[in-house]
Design a protein around this motif. Sequence first.
Motif, PDB file in Angstrom:
ATOM      1  N   MET A   1      38.332  59.020  33.167  1.00 44.83           N
ATOM      2  CA  MET A   1      38.922  60.310  33.431  1.00 44.83           C
ATOM      3  C   MET A   1      40.378  60.291  32.961  1.00 44.83           C
ATOM      4  O   MET A   1      41.104  59.343  33.230  1.00 44.83           O
ATOM      5  CB  MET A   1      38.848  60.597  34.927  1.00 44.83           C
ATOM      6  N   THR A  28      32.993  69.071  29.753  1.00 49.25           N
ATOM      7  CA  THR A  28      33.461  68.042  30.684  1.00 49.25           C
ATOM      8  C   THR A  28      34.982  68.080  30.813  1.00 49.25           C
ATOM      9  O   THR A  28      35.584  67.144  31.340  1.00 49.25           O
ATOM     10  CB  THR A  28      33.014  66.644  30.218  1.00 49.25           C
ATOM     11  N   GLN A  64      39.132  65.934  39.654  1.00 50.79           N
ATOM     12  CA  GLN A  64      38.726  64.528  39.770  1.00 50.79           C
ATOM     13  C   GLN A  64      37.432  64.421  40.575  1.00 50.79           C
ATOM     14  O   GLN A  64      36.514  63.699  40.190  1.00 50.79           O
ATOM     15  CB  GLN A  64      39.805  63.702  40.461  1.00 50.79           C
ATOM     16  N   ALA A  65      37.369  65.118  41.708  1.00 47.61           N
ATOM     17  CA  ALA A  65      36.190  65.063  42.573  1.00 47.61           C
ATOM     18  C   ALA A  65      34.945  65.587  41.856  1.00 47.61           C
ATOM     19  O   ALA A  65      33.829  65.111  42.105  1.00 47.61           O
ATOM     20  CB  ALA A  65      36.436  65.850  43.862  1.00 47.61           C
ATOM     21  N   GLN A  66      35.140  66.555  40.958  1.00 42.69           N
ATOM     22  CA  GLN A  66      34.021  67.110  40.193  1.00 42.69           C
ATOM     23  C   GLN A  66      33.675  66.247  38.986  1.00 42.69           C
ATOM     24  O   GLN A  66      32.757  66.554  38.245  1.00 42.69           O
ATOM     25  CB  GLN A  66      34.343  68.535  39.746  1.00 42.69           C
ATOM     26  N   GLN A  67      34.440  65.201  38.771  1.00 41.36           N
ATOM     27  CA  GLN A  67      34.235  64.218  37.709  1.00 41.36           C
ATOM     28  C   GLN A  67      34.339  64.802  36.301  1.00 41.36           C
ATOM     29  O   GLN A  67      33.569  64.442  35.411  1.00 41.36           O
ATOM     30  CB  GLN A  67      32.917  63.474  37.916  1.00 41.36           C
ATOM     31  N   GLU A  69      35.775  64.759  32.760  1.00 44.29           N
ATOM     32  CA  GLU A  69      36.257  63.623  31.969  1.00 44.29           C
ATOM     33  C   GLU A  69      37.719  63.795  31.594  1.00 44.29           C
ATOM     34  O   GLU A  69      38.476  62.818  31.515  1.00 44.29           O
ATOM     35  CB  GLU A  69      35.412  63.450  30.706  1.00 44.29           C
TER      36      GLU A  69
END
Length: 162
Positions: A1, A28, A64-67, A69
């Motif tokens: 990330m 993403t 970040q929590a949703q990932q 990239e």
Amino acid sequence: MKLVVLRGNSGAGKTTTAKALLRALGPTTLLLSQDTIRRVILQAPDHVGTPAIPLMQALIVWGQAQQFETILLEGILKKSVYGPMLADLKHHWQSQMITCYFELPFETTFNRNQTKSGAFDRATLASWWQADDLLGYEDLCFDQTASLETQVNQITIALTKA
């Protein structure tokens, strides 16, 4: 990330570059625009203590929590107001944060701004102008000679190295 921060004066090309990166990197990627967060959503002034700062931080954490990239944060993000937040982000993200600064002459940014719908007048842009508003840890700096393609390519390369 990765977190990419695009900073510079109004009319420097940050939003155009961010949108091109969003297209290049795909779904993403999360794009957070200071203008949208501060002026549209919050209708808040741009000064120390603006509520835009905690909202931007919360949206980055959410990303970040949703990932996602890549998270793109773009805006003038002047050091006098956003410097502590950006330093905190740099401390947290370290080498996973790429900071880009768009350093163009006032006349260039003014002329570019005049091509936009809802363009600002010279006095307004001059009141916002931040000369050499560097943080001291920029990874990339772009001037008026850097094409959109060059900017996107250099940021994309930096993302693969981070």
